[in-house]
Design a protein around this motif. Structure first.
Motif, PDB file in Angstrom:
ATOM      1  N   THR A 139       2.905  12.653   0.526  1.00  0.00           N
ATOM      2  CA  THR A 139       3.957  12.100   1.371  1.00  0.00           C
ATOM      3  C   THR A 139       3.433  11.859   2.767  1.00  0.00           C
ATOM      4  O   THR A 139       2.616  12.601   3.290  1.00  0.00           O
ATOM      5  CB  THR A 139       5.159  13.054   1.413  1.00  0.00           C
ATOM      6  N   LEU A 140       3.911  10.770   3.318  1.00  0.00           N
ATOM      7  CA  LEU A 140       3.531  10.392   4.675  1.00  0.00           C
ATOM      8  C   LEU A 140       4.681  10.754   5.610  1.00  0.00           C
ATOM      9  O   LEU A 140       5.858  10.666   5.247  1.00  0.00           O
ATOM     10  CB  LEU A 140       3.275   8.891   4.757  1.00  0.00           C
TER      11      LEU A 140
ATOM     12  N   VAL B 103       0.830  -1.195   0.000  1.00  0.00           N
ATOM     13  CA  VAL B 103       0.000   0.000   0.000  1.00  0.00           C
ATOM     14  C   VAL B 103       0.863   1.244   0.000  1.00  0.00           C
ATOM     15  O   VAL B 103       0.560   2.215  -0.675  1.00  0.00           O
ATOM     16  CB  VAL B 103      -0.957  -0.001   1.215  1.00  0.00           C
ATOM     17  N   VAL B 104       1.939   1.212   0.743  1.00  0.00           N
ATOM     18  CA  VAL B 104       2.812   2.382   0.832  1.00  0.00           C
ATOM     19  C   VAL B 104       3.370   2.721  -0.549  1.00  0.00           C
ATOM     20  O   VAL B 104       3.465   3.884  -0.922  1.00  0.00           O
ATOM     21  CB  VAL B 104       3.967   2.138   1.838  1.00  0.00           C
TER      22      VAL B 104
ATOM     23  N   GLU C 228       5.589   4.171   9.677  1.00  0.00           N
ATOM     24  CA  GLU C 228       5.889   3.150  10.684  1.00  0.00           C
ATOM     25  C   GLU C 228       4.599   2.483  11.159  1.00  0.00           C
ATOM     26  O   GLU C 228       4.545   1.269  11.332  1.00  0.00           O
ATOM     27  CB  GLU C 228       6.647   3.779  11.853  1.00  0.00           C
ATOM     28  N   GLU C 229       3.543   3.278  11.356  1.00  0.00           N
ATOM     29  CA  GLU C 229       2.238   2.741  11.770  1.00  0.00           C
ATOM     30  C   GLU C 229       1.695   1.784  10.699  1.00  0.00           C
ATOM     31  O   GLU C 229       1.199   0.711  11.023  1.00  0.00           O
ATOM     32  CB  GLU C 229       1.256   3.886  12.016  1.00  0.00           C
ATOM     33  N   LEU C 230       1.781   2.165   9.421  1.00  0.00           N
ATOM     34  CA  LEU C 230       1.319   1.307   8.334  1.00  0.00           C
ATOM     35  C   LEU C 230       2.136   0.018   8.259  1.00  0.00           C
ATOM     36  O   LEU C 230       1.590  -1.055   7.991  1.00  0.00           O
ATOM     37  CB  LEU C 230       1.368   2.049   6.995  1.00  0.00           C
ATOM     38  N   ARG C 231       3.424   0.095   8.493  1.00  0.00           N
ATOM     39  CA  ARG C 231       4.266  -1.112   8.468  1.00  0.00           C
ATOM     40  C   ARG C 231       3.880  -2.067   9.596  1.00  0.00           C
ATOM     41  O   ARG C 231       3.842  -3.280   9.408  1.00  0.00           O
ATOM     42  CB  ARG C 231       5.742  -0.729   8.552  1.00  0.00           C
ATOM     43  N   ARG C 232       3.608  -1.506  10.776  1.00  0.00           N
ATOM     44  CA  ARG C 232       3.180  -2.353  11.900  1.00  0.00           C
ATOM     45  C   ARG C 232       1.837  -3.019  11.585  1.00  0.00           C
ATOM     46  O   ARG C 232       1.638  -4.194  11.856  1.00  0.00           O
ATOM     47  CB  ARG C 232       3.083  -1.522  13.189  1.00  0.00           C
TER      48      ARG C 232
END
Length: 190
Positions: free
Chosen positions: A30-31, A21-22, A37-41
């Protein structure tokens, strides 16, 4: 057209299953590092849940196989049950019921038609048997019978006449004189 004017016509790609998704977020959106980091978790958590569910499913399938083995249910029996269930589902549909009713009615009509055809044929055969032409033919066979097989009282049915004529001609060992044969042929053709 800027983003506000597009509304429902937005053409951003929709991420496919398994696609990061990223990576699909455009460069203009841009995030922050914290959001990434939240999306990766969250991604790691969802992947772990999927793996856990796959393991649970495999364990359930193994347990199911063990229960079937203990009950003596094999693949063939399972296939028979599935087919029976499928057939039951098919016969419960309104389309099957309508088709079945239509075929039943068609069968009844065909049966009635065959019955009436049989009656008509029987009547026609009786008419032929009672016709003057058939009676004349029957008389000629009787005459032939009496000439070939001797004198017997007339009045037997046609089958008996033919059988006795055949028997009489097979028991005759001497050939008939040529003149007698010609007169017999002449009598039959009259």
């Amino acid at each position: 057209m800027d983003r506000g004017e597009q509304g429902l016509l937005r053409t951003d790609p929709v991420p496919e299953e398994g696609e990061d998704v990223v990576a699909t977020i455009s460069a203009t959106e841009t995030l922050s590092e914290e959001e990434r980091e939240e999306l990766r978790r969250e991604l790691a958590k969802v992947e772990e849940e999927i793996q856990t569910l796959s393991q649970v499913l495999a364990a359930k399938e193994k347990h199911l196989t063990e229960i079937k083995r203990k009950l003596g249910i094999n693949s063939l029996q399972e296939l028979k049950q599935n087919i029976a269930k499928g057939w039951q589902d098919v016969t419960a549909t309104s389309a099957y019921k309508k088709t079945s009713e239509t075929l039943s009615q068609a069968g009844q009509k065909a049966s009635a038609a065959f019955s009436s055809v049989g009656s008509v044929i029987t009547k026609k055969l009786e008419d032929v048997k009672n016709s003057p032409t058939f009676k004349s033919f029957e008389e000629k066979v009787e005459n032939l019978k009496s000439k070939v097989g001797g004198t017997k009282p007339a009045g037997g049915d046609f089958g008996e006449v033919l059988n006795s004529t055949a028997n009489a001609s097979s028991t005759t060992t001497e050939p008939l004189p040529e003149q007698a044969q010609e007169s017999l042929v002449f009598e039959i053709t009259k």
